[in-house]
Design an enzyme around this catalytic site. Structure first.
Site, PDB file in Angstrom:
ATOM      1  N   TYR A 192      34.694  47.308  31.316  1.00 25.31           N
ATOM      2  CA  TYR A 192      33.456  47.410  32.092  1.00 25.31           C
ATOM      3  C   TYR A 192      32.283  47.470  31.128  1.00 25.31           C
ATOM      4  O   TYR A 192      32.434  47.711  29.929  1.00 25.31           O
ATOM      5  CB  TYR A 192      33.465  48.655  32.982  1.00 25.31           C
ATOM      6  CG  TYR A 192      32.988  49.901  32.264  1.00 25.31           C
ATOM      7  CD1 TYR A 192      31.678  50.344  32.414  1.00 25.31           C
ATOM      8  CD2 TYR A 192      33.824  50.598  31.402  1.00 25.31           C
ATOM      9  CE1 TYR A 192      31.224  51.470  31.733  1.00 25.31           C
ATOM     10  CE2 TYR A 192      33.380  51.716  30.726  1.00 25.31           C
ATOM     11  CZ  TYR A 192      32.080  52.145  30.892  1.00 25.31           C
ATOM     12  OH  TYR A 192      31.626  53.240  30.204  1.00 25.31           O
ATOM     13  N   PHE A 478      40.667  56.918  33.112  1.00 23.81           N
ATOM     14  CA  PHE A 478      40.415  55.500  32.844  1.00 23.81           C
ATOM     15  C   PHE A 478      41.251  55.068  31.649  1.00 23.81           C
ATOM     16  O   PHE A 478      41.143  55.638  30.568  1.00 23.81           O
ATOM     17  CB  PHE A 478      38.924  55.298  32.565  1.00 23.81           C
ATOM     18  CG  PHE A 478      38.516  53.883  32.250  1.00 23.81           C
ATOM     19  CD1 PHE A 478      39.151  52.794  32.839  1.00 23.81           C
ATOM     20  CD2 PHE A 478      37.466  53.644  31.376  1.00 23.81           C
ATOM     21  CE1 PHE A 478      38.757  51.501  32.540  1.00 23.81           C
ATOM     22  CE2 PHE A 478      37.067  52.358  31.087  1.00 23.81           C
ATOM     23  CZ  PHE A 478      37.711  51.278  31.664  1.00 23.81           C
ATOM     24  N   ASN A 480      41.154  52.561  29.608  1.00 22.03           N
ATOM     25  CA  ASN A 480      40.444  52.157  28.392  1.00 22.03           C
ATOM     26  C   ASN A 480      39.900  53.348  27.603  1.00 22.03           C
ATOM     27  O   ASN A 480      39.561  53.217  26.431  1.00 22.03           O
ATOM     28  CB  ASN A 480      39.296  51.200  28.715  1.00 22.03           C
ATOM     29  CG  ASN A 480      39.743  49.767  28.913  1.00 22.03           C
ATOM     30  OD1 ASN A 480      39.193  49.053  29.732  1.00 22.03           O
ATOM     31  ND2 ASN A 480      40.753  49.336  28.159  1.00 22.03           N
ATOM     32  N   TYR A 481      39.804  54.515  28.259  1.00 24.92           N
ATOM     33  CA  TYR A 481      39.450  55.747  27.547  1.00 24.92           C
ATOM     34  C   TYR A 481      40.741  56.521  27.267  1.00 24.92           C
ATOM     35  O   TYR A 481      40.936  57.640  27.730  1.00 24.92           O
ATOM     36  CB  TYR A 481      38.514  56.619  28.394  1.00 24.92           C
ATOM     37  CG  TYR A 481      37.117  56.095  28.584  1.00 24.92           C
ATOM     38  CD1 TYR A 481      36.662  54.953  27.938  1.00 24.92           C
ATOM     39  CD2 TYR A 481      36.227  56.755  29.434  1.00 24.92           C
ATOM     40  CE1 TYR A 481      35.373  54.484  28.139  1.00 24.92           C
ATOM     41  CE2 TYR A 481      34.931  56.292  29.632  1.00 24.92           C
ATOM     42  CZ  TYR A 481      34.511  55.152  28.983  1.00 24.92           C
ATOM     43  OH  TYR A 481      33.231  54.695  29.174  1.00 24.92           O
ATOM     44  N   ARG A 482      41.615  55.914  26.524  1.00 20.93           N
ATOM     45  CA  ARG A 482      42.965  56.442  26.291  1.00 20.93           C
ATOM     46  C   ARG A 482      42.927  57.919  25.895  1.00 20.93           C
ATOM     47  O   ARG A 482      42.162  58.322  25.023  1.00 20.93           O
ATOM     48  CB  ARG A 482      43.627  55.656  25.180  1.00 20.93           C
ATOM     49  CG  ARG A 482      45.049  56.059  24.884  1.00 20.93           C
ATOM     50  CD  ARG A 482      46.017  55.473  25.859  1.00 20.93           C
ATOM     51  NE  ARG A 482      46.163  54.036  25.666  1.00 20.93           N
ATOM     52  CZ  ARG A 482      46.976  53.263  26.374  1.00 20.93           C
ATOM     53  NH1 ARG A 482      47.713  53.795  27.337  1.00 20.93           N
ATOM     54  NH2 ARG A 482      47.049  51.972  26.135  1.00 20.93           N
TER      55      ARG A 482
END
Length: 575
Positions: A192, A478, A480-482
Site C-alpha cells: 500500500y 498487517f 508487510n509489517y512483519r
C-alpha cells in the site's frame, strides 16, 4: 571364539560411532558439505558455469553480498545466523535450478527481493539455510498503450516509479513510499502507499504473475490457476514458491498533485488531542483523492527543558491542486489550519521524491539508488482501529508514550477504495470497517543486546497498552509489517495450530483458504519460514526437514549405510 568375542564389541562401537557421525552430517550440514553438491546440481541443471552466482562463506565477496540488502541492523551482527550459501540468479533457469537443488539436498531456501522484511526472515534462520537473492531480477517493461507494466521481483519501488515516469507523466502505480523496497515482498504481502484511498492496494492491480513452484516449473496466471494466483496477491509469495515477476495495471495520476506537512506540539498550547480527534473523523471519510498520514512521536520539549512532549505531524498527498485541498480542509478539518503556504504543487514523480525525504532539487533518477548497506536498528508492529479513540483514551496514550520515551505511531487512514473491495477479493482482509491502521515505530542507533531489549520492550509495552483501543477477535495485523511477536511456527513441526495463531491475525477468515492452497501446491512444506502458511493438519508433511517421517527416513538410510560399511570392514578384517 575368543577372537569373535573380542571383535563383536569393537565392531559394535565402530558401528555406533559411524552411525552418529553420518546422522550428525545429515542433521547439521555445513557450508563445505553443501557447496559442492549444490553447485554441481545447479551446473547440471542449467548446463552452464554458475560458480559466479553462488557465494559460499569462504568466498571473499560473501559478506558484502549478504549485507548489501540487510535493511534492519538488528540482523547484521556477528551472532546473527548466516546462510551456508547466497545464490544470486540472473536468469529464470537459475531460480528453477536453485529450488530443485535445495530440495534435493534437503536444505531450507530463503527468498529475498529487497530485504525490507522487518524481522529479517528473508535472510536469517535458526536452521541451516540458503538465500536465493533476487536483486538481479530488476527488469521493468512499461506498456503505456495498454497501461500495464511487467515488473520483476527484485526491482525496487523507486525503479518502478522512475520507469513509469520515463514513459508517461500521467500514469503511476499505487505502492509504498520507501523507494528501496523490493517488489517481490511488497506485492506478495499486499502493498500500500499514499494512493490507497483512491486506488486501493498494490495487489488490487496485479493482473498476472510468474512463479517457480516446488517442482521447478514456471507458471503464469493461467498455468497456476485462480487459487494460487489469489494466494500470492497478499498471502505471502514465499509460502508457495519463488515469484519471478508481477504484471500490474497502472493508474491515472493528474499532472499536478499537492503535498503538505503540518506539525503541532502538545507543549506549545497547540491542542494535539483535539487535532487527533478531528483527524479520526475526517481522514477515513474525506475525498478519496486525499491521503493524510498522521505521525505521533514523543519528542524533547522546546518549552520545558528536560521534559518530553507529543508532536503530531500530518503528511498528505492530494491528487489535485492546492486551492482545492485547502478549501476542502478549511471546511472539514479546521483544526489543522491548512493554508496555501503549507502546500506545494508538483508532479506525481516529484511527490514520490518528497515522500522519500529527498529535497526539492532532487532529480527523479535518485529513485534508482538502492542505498546498499544503509540499515538502521528498528522494531515495527501493527494494529487496526475500528472505532475512534476517545479524548480520554488519547490523553492516556500520550502519558504512556512520554513515559516509555521513544516509540511512536504512524496512523494510516483507510476508507475510499479500501471500503469498496471485498475482504476476500485477495488474502488481505482488512477492508471495510477499519478506520485506520497503526504502525508502532521505534529506531535506535547504538548496537548491543541491552539497547535492543530496551527499545523493543518499549514497542511491546505500548502495543500491550493499546489493547482496549484496537481490533479484537482477532487482533489483526498487517503481513508487510512483519512481527514475530504475534506468533511463530517451529521448524519441522509444520504446526497448523501454531500457524493459525499468527495466520488468523494477518488474514482473518482468509487463512483457511490459504492453508488449503498451500497444502495443494506444496504438500511437503518445502517453502517455509517462521510465519509461513502451514499445510492442512490432516496432511502428512513428509518433506519438512525435521519432521518425524523425515527423521525416520534419515535414520533408516544411515543405518543401512552403517551396516553395509561395517559388514565390508568385518569381511576385510577376517580375511
Amino acid at each position: 571364539m575368543e577372537k569373535s568375542s573380542f571383535l563383536a564389541p569393537g565392531i559394535s562401537l565402530f558401528l555406533l560411532l559411524l552411525l552418529f557421525n553420518v546422522s550428525a552430517s545429515v542433521a547439521a550440514p555445513t557450508a563445505e558439505s553443501v557447496y559442492t553438491p549444490f553447485l554441481q546440481c545447479l551446473r547440471n541443471y542449467t548446463s552452464e558455469q554458475v560458480s559466479n552466482i553462488v557465494f559460499a562463506q569462504t568466498n571473499s565477496s560473501f559478506s558484502s553480498v549478504l549485507q548489501a540488502y540487510i535493511r534492519n541492523a538488528r540482523f547484521n551482527t556477528t551472532s546473527t545466523p548466516k546462510p551456508l550459501l547466497v545464490v544470486t540468479p540472473t536468469r529464470e533457469p537459475h531460480v528453477q535450478g536453485a529450488v530443485i537443488c535445495a530440495k534435493n539436498i534437503n536444505i531450507q531456501l530463503k527468498i529475498r527481493s529487497g530485504g525490507h522484511d522487518y524481522e529479517g526472515i528473508s535472510y536469517i534462520s535458526d536452521q541451516p539455510f540458503i538465500i536465493l537473492d533476487m536483486f538481479h531480477f530488476r527488469n521493468i517493461t512499461v506498456d503505456v498503450r495498454n497501461e500495464v507494466a511487467v515488473v520483476q521481483a527484485g526491482a525496487t519501488l523507486g525503479e518502478v516509479y522512475y520507469r513509469i515516469w520515463e514513459k508517461s507523466k500521467v500514469l503511476g502505480f499505487p505502492a509504498g513510499v520507501c523507494p528501496t523496497v523490493g517488489v517481490g515482498g511488497h506485492l506478495s504481502g499486499g502493498g500500500y502507499g499514499n494512493m490507497l484511498r483512491k486506488h486501493g492496494l498494490s495487489v488490487d492491480h496485479v493482473v498476472d504473475a510468474k512463479i517457480v513452484d516446488v517442482k521447478g516449473w514456471i507458471f503464469d496466471k493461467e498455468g497456476m490457476g485462480e487459487d494460487l494466483f489469489w494466494a500470492i496477491r497478499g498471502g505471502g509469495g514465499a509460502s508457495y514458491g519463488v515469484i519471478l515477476s508481477y504484471t500490474v495495471k497502472l493508474v491515472a495520476v493528474p499532472e499536478v498533485v499537492t503535498v503538505f506537512r503540518v506539525m503541532k506540539s502538545l507543549d506549545q498550547n497547540e491542542n494535539v488531542t483535539e487535532l487527533v480527534l478531528q483527524w479520526q473523523q475526517v481522514a477515513p471519510h474525506t475525498d478519496d483523492r486525499l491521503f493524510m498520514r498522521l505521525l505521533l512521536q514523543p519528542v524533547s520539549s522546546k518549552v520545558v527543558k528536560g521534559q518530553r512532549t507529543i508532536r503530531a505531524t500530518v503528511m498528505a498527498l492530494f491528487l489535485g491542486g492546492a486551492g482545492e485541498v485547502v478549501t476542502l480542509l478549511e471546511k472539514e478539518f479546521p483544526l489543522l489550519g491548512l493554508s496555501k503556504d503549507n502546500c506545494t504543487e508538483m508532479s506525481w514523480i516529484d511527490s514520490m521524491l518528497w515522500w522519500g525525504n529527498f529535497d526539492n532539487t532532487t532529480k527523479p533518477d535518485a529513485l534508482l539508488e538502492r542505498d546498499l548497506n544503509s540499515a538502521s536498528f528498528l522494531k515495527r508492529k501493527s494494529d487496526y482501529v475500528q472505532k475512534p479513540i476517545s479524548k480520554d483514551g488519547l490523553e492516556e496514550i500520550w502519558e504512556k508514550m512520554v513515559e516509555l520515551g521513544k516509540t511512536g505511531f504512524v496512523f494510516n487512514p483507510y476508507g475510499g477504495k479500501m471500503s469498496e473491495v471485498a475482504s476476500d477479493a485477495t488474502p488481505f482482509p482488512h477492508r471495510l470497517g477499519n478506520l485506520f491502521k497503526i504502525q508502532y515505530s521505534v529506531n535506535w542507533d547504538e548496537p548491543g543486546v541491552d539497547v535492543e531489549n530496551n527499545f523493543t520492550s518499549q514497542a511491546r509495552e505500548l502495543y500491550s497498552y493499546m489493547t482496549p483501543f484496537v481490533s479484537n477477535s482477532p487482533r489483526s495485523a498487517f503481513l508487510n509489517y512483519r512481527d514475530l511477536d504475534i506468533g511463530t511456527n517451529s521448524f519441522g513441526k509444520n504446526s497448523y495450530e501454531e500457524g493459525r495463531v499468527y495466520g488468523v491475525k494477518y488474514f482473518n477468515d482468509n487463512f483457511e483458504r490459504l492453508v488449503k492452497i498451500k497444502t495443494a501446491v506444496d504438500p511437503e512444506n518445502f517453502f517455509r519460514n517462521e510465519q509461513s502458511i502451514p499445510i492442512h493438519p490432516g496432511h502428512d508433511s513428509t518433506g519438512a526437514s525435521n519432521s518425524g517421517a523425515a527423521k525416520l527416513l534419515h535414520f533408516s538410510l544411515c543405518w543401512k549405510l552403517t551396516v553395509k560399511v561395517g559388514w565390508l570392514l568385518f569381511l576385510k578384517f577376517i580375511t
